[in-house]
Design a protein around this motif. Sequence first.
Motif, short mmCIF file in Angstrom:
data_model
loop_
_atom_site.label_atom_id
_atom_site.label_comp_id
_atom_site.label_asym_id
_atom_site.label_seq_id
_atom_site.Cartn_x
_atom_site.Cartn_y
_atom_site.Cartn_z
N GLY A 126 0.81 -1.21 0.00
CA GLY A 126 0.00 0.00 0.00
C GLY A 126 0.85 1.26 0.00
N GLY A 127 0.23 2.36 -0.48
CA GLY A 127 0.90 3.66 -0.48
C GLY A 127 0.85 4.31 0.88
N GLY A 128 1.79 5.23 1.12
CA GLY A 128 1.82 5.96 2.38
C GLY A 128 0.74 7.03 2.44
N GLY A 129 0.20 7.27 3.62
CA GLY A 129 -0.80 8.31 3.81
C GLY A 129 -0.16 9.68 3.95
N SER A 130 -0.91 10.70 3.59
CA SER A 130 -0.40 12.06 3.76
C SER A 130 -0.42 12.47 5.23
CB SER A 130 -1.25 13.05 2.97
OG SER A 130 -2.47 13.33 3.64
N GLY A 131 0.39 13.46 5.55
CA GLY A 131 0.27 14.07 6.87
C GLY A 131 -1.04 14.82 6.98
N ASN A 162 9.34 8.49 -4.59
CA ASN A 162 9.25 9.29 -3.38
C ASN A 162 8.27 10.44 -3.60
OD1 ASN A 162 11.30 7.72 -2.19
ND2 ASN A 162 12.90 9.09 -2.95
N ALA A 163 7.67 10.90 -2.52
CA ALA A 163 6.81 12.08 -2.60
C ALA A 163 7.66 13.33 -2.83
CB ALA A 163 6.00 12.23 -1.32
N THR A 164 7.08 14.33 -3.48
CA THR A 164 7.83 15.53 -3.84
C THR A 164 7.29 16.81 -3.22
OG1 THR A 164 6.53 15.77 -5.87
CG2 THR A 164 8.60 14.54 -6.02
N SER A 177 3.21 14.77 1.67
CA SER A 177 2.63 13.74 0.82
C SER A 177 3.22 12.36 1.12
CB SER A 177 2.84 14.08 -0.66
OG SER A 177 2.10 15.22 -1.01
N GLY A 178 2.45 11.31 0.80
CA GLY A 178 2.87 9.94 1.08
C GLY A 178 3.66 9.35 -0.07
N GLY A 179 4.54 8.40 0.25
CA GLY A 179 5.33 7.69 -0.76
C GLY A 179 4.52 6.59 -1.42
N GLY A 180 4.94 6.23 -2.64
CA GLY A 180 4.25 5.17 -3.37
C GLY A 180 4.57 3.79 -2.85
N GLY A 181 3.69 2.82 -3.13
CA GLY A 181 3.92 1.43 -2.76
C GLY A 181 4.83 0.75 -3.77
N SER A 186 8.41 -8.35 -5.93
CA SER A 186 9.73 -8.92 -6.15
C SER A 186 10.83 -8.08 -5.50
CB SER A 186 10.01 -9.13 -7.64
OG SER A 186 11.08 -10.04 -7.81
N THR A 187 12.08 -8.51 -5.72
CA THR A 187 13.21 -8.03 -4.94
C THR A 187 13.41 -6.54 -4.99
OG1 THR A 187 14.30 -10.14 -5.33
CG2 THR A 187 15.68 -8.34 -4.53
N GLY A 188 13.25 -5.92 -6.16
CA GLY A 188 13.50 -4.48 -6.29
C GLY A 188 12.36 -3.59 -5.92
N GLY A 189 11.26 -4.14 -5.40
CA GLY A 189 10.06 -3.35 -5.16
C GLY A 189 10.06 -2.61 -3.85
N HIS A 190 11.02 -1.72 -3.67
CA HIS A 190 11.09 -0.92 -2.44
C HIS A 190 10.00 0.15 -2.45
CE1 HIS A 190 14.86 -2.97 -2.06
NE2 HIS A 190 15.42 -2.29 -3.05
N GLY A 191 9.59 0.56 -1.27
CA GLY A 191 8.59 1.62 -1.15
C GLY A 191 9.20 3.00 -1.30
N GLY A 192 8.38 3.97 -1.69
CA GLY A 192 8.82 5.35 -1.79
C GLY A 192 8.66 6.07 -0.46
N SER A 193 9.52 7.02 -0.19
CA SER A 193 9.48 7.79 1.05
C SER A 193 8.48 8.94 0.94
CB SER A 193 10.85 8.36 1.39
OG SER A 193 11.76 7.32 1.66
N GLY A 194 7.89 9.30 2.06
CA GLY A 194 7.03 10.48 2.12
C GLY A 194 7.85 11.75 2.12
N SER A 195 7.17 12.89 2.22
CA SER A 195 7.83 14.20 2.28
C SER A 195 7.70 14.80 3.67
CB SER A 195 7.22 15.16 1.26
OG SER A 195 7.59 14.83 -0.05
#
Length: 625
Positions: free
Chosen positions: A86-91, A271-273, A277-281, A285-294
Amino acid sequence: MPFLSSFSSSQSFGRSSAGGAGISSTYFTTNGFTLLSGASGSYQAYYEKVYSTIGTYTFPHPTEFDTEAYVLIVGGGGGGGAYHAGGGGSGGVVYGKVTLTKGGTTTVVVGDRGRGGIRDGNTSNDGEQGSDSSFGGYVAKGGGYGRWRCTATSGGSGGGGGHHASSHCGQSEAMGASNQPTYSGFNTFGNSGGHGHNGHGAGGGGGAGRAGDLSIAAGRNGQGGAGIQLMGRSLAGGGGAGAHSSQHNFPMPGGSGGAGNGKTENVQADNATSHGSGGGGGGHSTGGHGGSGSVGLVVIRMHAMPAAAAAGSAKIDTSYFTNNGFTLISGSSNTANATYRRDFTTTGNFTFVAPPVSCTGKVILVGGGGGSAGAHGGGGGGGGVVVGNYSFSPNQSISGSIGAGGGGNNTTSYGGPGTNGANSTFGIWTALGGGGSDGTNTAASGVAGGSGGGGGPSSGQAGTGHVAGGGASQPGQSNQGVIYNLGHAGGWGNHVYGSHGSGGGGGAGGLGHYSNATGSGNAHSKGNGDGGRGYYSPFLNTHWGGGGGGGGHNGNAWNAGGTGGVGGGGNGAPEGSKGGNGTANTGGGAGGSGHGSGDANSAIGGSGICIIMIRADGDATRIPE
C-alpha cells in the motif's frame, strides 16, 4: 510563489489605533519573513514565514501589539510499503487564524517524513510513519505508513493496506484510519487509506483531500487520495499502491499534491515531492522498495498592520457594493473588514465595473464542465479553475464570459467522445472548459481540457491494457499573476482480462480515478472510476470543477457507475441508464452513461461561474482562501 497584487506605499489610511505603520519592518527581516505584497511600512505590507526543515523552533511574536496570523500546519507524509504494498498516507493538515500575544513566543515543530519500506531478500518491510508537525497546541499528525500485509496504520491520513493470501489476512484487509484532531474555528484535513485484498491487491494511501482508493478485487490496486491547495501550494496527497506481476501488474498513481506513484514488479516506488505527501507502494519482487514520504511544513502569514487598526476606515463606500449586485458575506457594513461577493452565473458575456478607487479583489473563475460520450463512456472532465487577486483601476470596465457545459455525444449507442465545456474568461484570465470523455469502441483516449475527460473501455484495447484519460491543459494556460491554475488528467479506462471499466473525469483538485475493474469471475462493488475532486475554498466552504464518474456495464465489478467528484461532478450510471449532468455553475463534468442501446443520450457538463470578492479596505490579501 503566489502572486499577490500590491498597493502604493503612499496609502497609509486608518492607523490611529495602532500608531505608525504597525509592526516594524525590522521584526520581519530579523525573523526570516518574506514580503509577499505591498511596500514595507504600508497598510498592505503582507509577509510570510516558512518552516520547512525538520526540527523544533521558537517563533517570536511581534512586540508592538497583539496581532492575528494565518497558520498552515502539515504533518510529515508516511512511507509506502515494499513488495506489492500500500501507499503511504499524507500528513494531516491544519489551517486557520491564530492570535499572537505581543512579546510572546510559540514553539514550532516540523515533522520528518516516513521512509519507504525495503525489500531485502525474503524480508518485506513496511514503510515508516510520518512525524507530527505543530504550532503551539495545534498538531498536524504524521501520515500512516503503507504495509505489505494486513492492516495499514492510522495517521493524519491513513496508509494503504497490503495484499497477500487469505491465510495471512481476511477477505479484505483493514484500511488505515485518519487520527487527525479537529480544532474549533480551524479547517482540518485527513482521510483514511484504502484497504488491500487477499488476492494480490493493495490500497492507496489517504490524502488530505480524499480517501485512498481500496482494492475491490484480486489484482486491482488503489489510487492515492487527492491532496489539497492552500497558501499557493499543492500538498499532502496519498501514495499510490504498488503492483504484482502478470494480470495484476497495474500500479496506481499517487494523489495530487506531489504524492509518490506506485510501481510495477521489481521497481522501486516514487518518493513524494511535495510537503506532507505519502510515498508510493513498491512493486512485487526483490527491487520493489517503497517510496518515502515528504517532510512536514509550517507557514505563518501576517500583515504589518492588523485589520483592527483600520476599524472605521473603509476605502470603498457601501453604495458601490449595493448598487452593483454585491452581497455582504463577512464583517460589518461600513467598516474596513467588510467583505462583499458578486457571482456571474449566466452563460455568455458580461461586463464588470470596478470600484472608483485602485484596489484588488479575489477572483474565482471556473470553466464549463466536459460532456460525456455515448454508452458506457468515461466521466467528463471538470472545468479548469483559476484563483487569484486581480488588480483594479478606478472604474475599470472588465469584460468576461461564463462557459456552458459540454454536450454529450448523442449520435449512437457507442458514441465518440463527448464535447468539451466552453471556456470562462475574466479580463486577462481564462479558465478552460473540461475535456469530453471517451466512449466504448472508439479506441481513443479521453479529451484534453481544463481537466481531462475519462478514458472508456474500448474493445479496440481488449487484452492490451488501459485506455488513457485526457490530459489537463489548465496548468499550462498563460494566466499572469494567478495563485492557482488548476486542472488534472482524467482516469484511465480498461478492457483487459474480461473487464469493462471506464475512467472518471479529472477534477480541478485531483486526478480522475482509474478503472478498478477485473474479470467477470469477481463479484465486487464497483470497477468504474470516480471523478476527480474539485478545488475547495475553506472560506466559502465550496468546491468547483469536480470530474464526472465513469459509466457502467452489465457485469459484476463494472456495473455500478463511478461517483462524481465533489464540486459538481455528475455520477456515472449503471447498465441501461443515462449519466448524471454536471451541476450548474460548478464546472462539474458529466457522468458517463451506462452500457445499453438506450444510453446514447449522454449527459452534459455543468456551466462555469465567476466569483468576485472585494473588501471595503480594497486589500484582497486579507480575504482568506
